[in-house]
Design a protein around this motif. Sequence first.
Motif, PDB file in Angstrom:
ATOM      1  N   UNK A 196       0.826  -1.207   0.000  1.00 33.15           N
ATOM      2  CA  UNK A 196       0.000   0.000   0.000  1.00 33.15           C
ATOM      3  C   UNK A 196       0.867   1.267   0.000  1.00 33.15           C
ATOM      4  N   UNK A 197       0.587   2.227  -0.908  1.00 30.13           N
ATOM      5  CA  UNK A 197       1.369   3.473  -0.959  1.00 30.13           C
ATOM      6  C   UNK A 197       1.359   4.245   0.358  1.00 30.13           C
ATOM      7  N   UNK A 198       0.225   4.272   1.050  1.00 30.15           N
ATOM      8  CA  UNK A 198       0.155   5.023   2.313  1.00 30.15           C
ATOM      9  C   UNK A 198       1.040   4.376   3.376  1.00 30.15           C
ATOM     10  N   UNK A 199       1.092   3.039   3.403  1.00 27.68           N
ATOM     11  CA  UNK A 199       1.973   2.344   4.347  1.00 27.68           C
ATOM     12  C   UNK A 199       3.435   2.618   4.022  1.00 27.68           C
ATOM     13  N   UNK A 250       8.106  -1.999 -12.769  1.00 30.74           N
ATOM     14  CA  UNK A 250       7.369  -3.252 -12.948  1.00 30.74           C
ATOM     15  C   UNK A 250       6.390  -3.135 -14.119  1.00 30.74           C
ATOM     16  N   UNK A 251       5.706  -1.990 -14.222  1.00 29.81           N
ATOM     17  CA  UNK A 251       4.782  -1.763 -15.332  1.00 29.81           C
ATOM     18  C   UNK A 251       5.539  -1.697 -16.651  1.00 29.81           C
ATOM     19  N   UNK A 311      -3.145   2.028  -9.326  1.00 26.99           N
ATOM     20  CA  UNK A 311      -4.375   1.364  -9.771  1.00 26.99           C
ATOM     21  C   UNK A 311      -4.067   0.196 -10.709  1.00 26.99           C
ATOM     22  N   UNK A 312      -3.149   0.410 -11.649  1.00 31.55           N
ATOM     23  CA  UNK A 312      -2.788  -0.630 -12.608  1.00 31.55           C
ATOM     24  C   UNK A 312      -2.223  -1.858 -11.903  1.00 31.55           C
ATOM     25  N   UNK A 313      -1.320  -1.634 -10.944  1.00 29.39           N
ATOM     26  CA  UNK A 313      -0.690  -2.756 -10.252  1.00 29.39           C
ATOM     27  C   UNK A 313      -1.655  -3.484  -9.328  1.00 29.39           C
TER      28      UNK A 313
END
Length: 460
Positions: free
Chosen positions: A145-148, A363-364, A451-453
């Motif tokens: 999670x980005x927030x974590x 990764x994308x 969102x994509x990941x």
Amino acid sequence: MKKFKPFGISDKVGYLFGDFGNDFTFLISSSFLLKFYTDVMAIDGYIVGIVMMVARFVDAFTDVMMGRICDRSKLTRVGKFKPWILRMCIPVALASFLIYQSAFATFSTTFKVVWLFVTYILWGSIFYTSINIPYGSMASAISPEPSDRQSLSTFRTMGGTLAGIIVGAGIPLFAYRDVDGKSVMDGGRFTLIAGIFSVLAVVCYILCYLLTTERVRTEKPQNVKGDNFIGLFKKAISNKALISIIVSSVMLLLSQLTMQTMANYIYPNYYGNARAQTVATFAMLIGMVTAAFIAKPLSARFGKAEISAATSILAAGVCIFLFFLRPESVWVYVGINVITWIGLGVFSMVSWALITDVIDYSEIKNGIREDGSIYALYSFARKIGQAAAAGLSGVLLTAIGYSENTAFDPGVLSGIFNIATLIPALGFIVLALVLWFWYPLHKKTVDENVRILKDKHQEE
């Protein structure tokens, strides 16, 4: 997939202790190694700088190699990154202690330079690399999670800040003695301090190992075309996000470490008040704590890169203002510098979250997740910044004529002030320009990548 306890305060505190341990050896090197070797070991500043820069070229191989080892490490019960922290905590602490052996001060210059080179390579290029690369890579494995990750970045920076207070405030209080009314570094005291910090580093690493949990677990990646040193660097060069964040971090370190290194000359030499350096360290804390409070809400609203560029311009402006003002009072100098630390602190608070954004982007772009390899390249670049700051400071000190005998000459003192203000200002300006005009992962793009990941990993 095995269920783990939810991400929480234990992970944050544990990750904080990891950087606490890192900085007990890193900060003593970046802030005091040049001072120790010029004033205690009587080695010219430019020689110390050259040794540190040569060591960073060795890191070009060891950092990347360690990153590849991490990516290909066997997935154990506790993860693939944590075991390295336990394995390497004692070697890195011992190597750091060996660098600062004042008992060799009367030995030949050749011996002292060779000793510095060997022990510095052991510490920085081998043992520190072997613990720091896994530690940094572990952030993206603790939570997806980005927030974590932003929380981990903030706690990591606060861990480094706390270590900075102990190192920056404690050393000036105990390592200096008065000689004919002048503050002079005591080599024996400094060696003892280095030993104490090494022990504390081991304790902090063990706490990091015990308190954190790796939740994002992937087996070692399959071999792909170009899966070697040359292929890795080719991919890095074509990765605009990685290259630009590397340049940004080098500029940050050039500014930050020049400020920290030159503090050892500004306070005891220019202002004749070594103890003021302790107060300045707490002033730095005020700036960093302020940055910690404002970084997360501002980055959530405006974007991490955007706020970092703006606050870097603020820090540059303060440095330029100090250059022209040249306050006679050390306390005015300390007070104004608080604003510089706020500007610097914001980027520091979000920098580790920025690199996880780059890992997601890669990764994308490449279809494979290589946390360790990307972090290794990033870490190597940070070490280049560290070496550049030490090397440049050492060369510039030699250029203005600094030595044991000229340390308090008026012309030398003026040069010390110039270095301490203009070099950080230059670094901050370049940092802001890179983040605003070159770095591609601004807020809208980062949100879309997340969102994509999420969709991709749910499908898997």
